[in-house]
Write a protein that holds these residues in place. Structure first.
Motif: not given
Lengths: 269, 327, 263
Positions: B199-219
């Motif tokens: 939501h934050v990314n789409r509605e607010r246009g915030t650029t987001i960098i996400l590091t994670t070990h949970d690949l479902q997050d990525v998918e």
């Protein structure tokens, strides 16, 4: 600048409110801290009853010296509690120092407000009590100059010991653990200047004169206020060097602090 | 938004002496080993992107993030974020970014959540009406209301994470760094946080960098992924590209109708045998599934079969393990 | 007994790994001792003897107090309290051993490391710097060894007892700290009790604290002898027993409470 000051106040408010949430624990801590200072001085006072004086200093005169240090160290410990090296080392170890760098506020202000050990109020209060005992036991001929100089003496000691805390905290950027030598300077230093400097062996007194000039912080101002002769024949300006010593220590330590932050940013501990 | 060019970060690590008198020798002589935590990394991120940044532990992921957030000064290379060099003019730079560490909170431990948020309003100098607007929006989206007046120390991990996300966005940062935002959470809590990030990314246009070990997050969240290992950027591109390039290894599960001693077939590898069930592995580039099935059925009697598509997790694990991307 | 020994050995090894910190702490102990020696010598101001302590005697007093700080853990030991707060205590209660014995075994290892690393080293350093007094006879030496062991047992039983309020309140830290402050003052750590006015001494000897430190010094320096020596050792032992029993009783109530309330 005004924004920074308001924030300092707000961040302190947060610290105070956090501590007051644990009311019982807080009052117990207050009591324990106060009693510690009290009993430490009491043991000295009781022993002085038997011996009458220590190197020509009466009980009242020693209480004056002793009380001054307790008050100043208490204030310093309160204001600079965020820089307490042991505490700050944890901050670096846990990586919470990063959080500070990520907020758009002056770093030093944020570290100052990491903690505000209110229980030190007990140390300050008992220190004032000891100081009053000192005033009653001595016949000080007060002059406006002496009265005016007194807060500067206290302020100098606050700056001096605060500076040592800052140095100790900065060292943890390299060592992570706080180092014991700093305890010798802070706690050992404050113990040392709570007594007349003439009781120490020459090497120790010279160390606290020429290397760490703590002798000018309390002992010389006390000689001036109590109108006691100087056994070491320093120039008559010696009692008035305290503010200089305090300010220079604090300024140097803050420069070292800034250097430490740069180092932290290039190595990331 | 972010331009990174030939970024390097090298650390000197003291090598300790071993054995007798090691302590004394450590004092006298120091040997250093140079660790290239980040080694010649370049990439560009446009405003409004949501990028997944992946890599095993110690790959250089957090070192990169630390440089991007200004916590670390690079050894070499250029780094411009939001028109600024992060580690210079720290105060101005961090005023316009948000950072969330899944492992630790930025909130004040003993205070009710709302007080922390109000304090952050002053820290970031958010105008009062903007603050109210944001707070009410995030309170709804993240369902903060039930615990707004609870001290942070009493929150569950999921609640704390939601409060932290809100805290990181109150000042409308143009850029948001999320470090393991779903770590340790249950499935429902993870899903809620993913939806919020999207939501934050789409509605607010915030650029987001996400590091994670949970690949479902990525998918679920990222179109673009970057993979780093041993300090080098191994892959930077669309998630679909990654799949297509590396999902060579599909699996075919076959239930044989009778026992065979030799079940081999051209174009596929036997990777497991369990009684009459055989698992073959094959790559899309060498043989199609239907081709392989016909080859097997020509030789053996088959009772049942199934094709298993590799998931992103297996793909990435293979990339790490076999260093597929190394040139 | 076997289990006790095993726990002690583990604890010994664990504390041995902190030897760098122990040695750093030693420097502070030595330094503060020097400051205290300066204060006491200035008070003596040329007197050869005060209240039974000669000049070497008073320096020995200072050296001893600094040497046993870490051994007696007089500056605070909150381990038991912490294990209650973290909930680790539950696992300890499941061990086939009394909680008191379990902690005693651990403390034995801790005390052994500290008397070896810090205690002995500090005495050697002071022995090199100053003229100290030493036990004169075999009987006195034996008494010194006994009194040092008893003082540690006494400190342990006291520390154990004052940590127990943690079972009742989440704010036990203040109580524990108060317990240490009292021990500090009345044990003669700050000043030898013999220098204090009679009424303070009388109050002090109503408590177990003088037997944690002051008695050790008295025995070591040789102020006490003959039947007095024996009497002090017996009183020390009696206090150890009394505090240990009290600890057991309080612990029993605490554990019952824990079981009923489920923590």
């Amino acid at each position: 600048m005004r924004h920074t000051l308001t924030l300092y106040r707000r961040l302190l408010g947060v610290q105070i409110r956090s501590q007051l949430q644990y009311r019982v624990a807080f009052f117990m801590d207050l009591l324990a801290t106060g009693l510690t200072v009290c009993l430490e001085f009491a043991s000295l006072a009781l022993v002085l009853q038997r011996f009458q004086h220590i190197r020509g200093w009466t009980m009242g005169e020693v209480a004056f010296l002793y009380g001054m240090v307790e008050i100043a160290f208490g204030i310093m410990d309160l204001v600079f509690s965020g820089f307490d090296p042991g505490r700050f080392g944890q901050e670096v170890r846990r990586g919470t120092f990063d959080q500070i760098l990520l907020r758009p506020v002056n770093i030093t202000v944020q570290v100052l407000t990491l903690d505000f050990a209110l229980r030190r109020l007990a140390k300050i209060t008992v220190g004032i009590g000891i100081f009053i005992v000192g005033l009653q036991g001595t016949m000080i001929t007060w002059t406006p100059a002496k009265l005016l100089y007194l807060p500067f003496v206290l302020g100098s000691m606050v700056c001096f010991f605060g500076g040592l805390f800052v140095v100790g905290a900065t060292i943890t950027f390299w060592t992570v653990e706080s180092i014991e030598v700093m305890n010798i300077l802070t706690y050992g230093g404050s113990f040392t200047i709570s007594y007349p400097m003439s009781i120490y062996p020459d090497w120790l007194r010279r160390f606290f004169t020429y290397i760490v000039p703590a002798i000018f912080l309390n002992y010389y101002p006390a000689l001036y206020i109590l109108d006691k002769p100087d056994p070491f024949n320093f120039p008559p300006i010696a009692p008035f060097l305290a503010p200089l010593v305090g300010l220079i220590t604090l300024a140097l330590s803050l420069a070292f602090w800034r250097f430490g932050i740069t180092h932290y940013q290039s190595t990331g501990t | 938004m972010i331009q990174v060019h030939n970024l390097h970060k090298h650390f000197k690590v003291t090598r300790h002496h071993q054995g007798r008198l090691a302590g004394v020798r450590n004092l006298l002589t120091r040997e250093y080993r140079l660790v290239k935590a980040v080694d010649n990394v370049s990439f560009t991120i446009q405003t409004g992107e949501l990028v997944g940044y992946l890599g095993p532990n110690g790959a250089g992921k957090s070192t990169t993030i630390k440089m991007l957030t200004g916590l670390l000064v690079p050894t070499g290379g250029d780094l411009v974020v939001n028109g600024r060099i992060p580690h210079q003019s720290r105060q101005q730079y961090v005023a316009n970014i948000g950072v969330v560490f899944g492992q630790r909170t930025t909130l004040w431990w003993d205070l009710p959540v709302i007080e922390s948020l109000e304090l952050l309003q002053h820290v970031y100098r958010v105008p009062a009406d903007r603050f109210r607007q944001n707070l009410s929006e995030f309170t709804d989206l993240l369902d903060l209301k039930p615990f707004l007046h609870t001290p942070v120390r009493s929150l569950s991990l999921g609640q704390r994470m939601r409060a932290d996300l809100c805290a990181a966005l109150l000042h409308d940062p143009a850029l948001l760094f999320l470090d393991e935002p779903t770590i340790g959470l249950d499935v429902v809590a993870k899903e809620r946080i993913r939806q919020f990030i999207q939501h934050v990314n789409r509605e607010r246009g915030t650029t987001i960098i996400l590091t994670t070990h949970d690949l479902q997050d990525v998918e679920k969240l990222c179109e673009r992924v970057m993979i780093i290992d041993h300090g080098r950027l191994l892959f930077d591109g669309q998630l679909n590209d990654l799949r297509e390039r590396f999902d060579g290894r599909r699996e075919l599960l076959v239930d044989m109708a009778e026992a065979y001693e030799d079940v081999s077939v051209e174009g596929a590898q036997v990777v497991a045998r369990d009684g009459w069930q055989v698992t073959y592995q094959f790559s899309r580039s060498s043989v199609t599934a239907s081709e392989l099935i016909s080859r097997i059925s020509q030789r053996y009697r088959i009772r049942d079969l199934a094709v298993r598509e590799p998931d992103i997790e297996a793909t990435i694990r293979r990339i790490y393990e076999e260093r597929l991307l190394e040139t | 007994m076997r289990l006790f020994w095993e726990i002690t050995r583990r604890s010994f090894r664990r504390f041995m790994t902190y030897r760098a910190a122990a040695l750093a702490g030693l420097v502070t102990n030595v330094f503060f001792g020097l400051l205290r020696v300066s204060v006491l010598l200035a008070l003596y101001d040329g007197r050869p003897e005060v209240a039974g302590y000669t000049v070497p005697g008073i320096i020995t007093y200072t050296a001893l107090t600094q040497a046993v700080i870490a051994y007696l853990s007089l500056f605070g030991w909150f381990d038991l309290m912490q294990s209650v707060y973290t909930g680790e205590i539950a696992a300890d209660l499941l061990k086939p051993m009394r909680l008191f014995t379990f902690w005693l075994a651990q403390d034995t290892g801790r005390a052994a490391v500290n008397i070896l690393l810090r205690g002995v080293t500090i005495m050697i350093i002071y022995g090199l710097l100053f003229d100290l007094t030493y036990p004169q006879t075999a009987v006195q030496t034996l008494a010194v060894i006994l009194t040092i062991i008893l003082s540690w047992l006494l400190s342990f039983t006291w520390r154990f007892l004052i940590n127990l309020p943690a079972f009742w309140t989440p704010n036990a830290r203040g109580i524990v700290r108060l317990g240490y402050v009292l021990a500090w003052f009345f044990s003669g750590f700050l000043m030898p009790l013999r220098f204090l006015p009679d009424w303070v001494q009388r109050v002090a000897y109503l408590t177990p604290f003088p037997h944690m430190l002051n008695s050790v010094v008295d025995v070591y320096v040789g102020v006490l002898s003959g039947t007095e020596l024996l009497r002090v050792l017996l009183i020390q032992a009696a206090w150890v027993l009394a505090l240990a029993l009290m600890g057991q009783l309080v612990l029993k109530t605490a554990v019952r409470r824990l079981v009923i309330l489920g923590g």
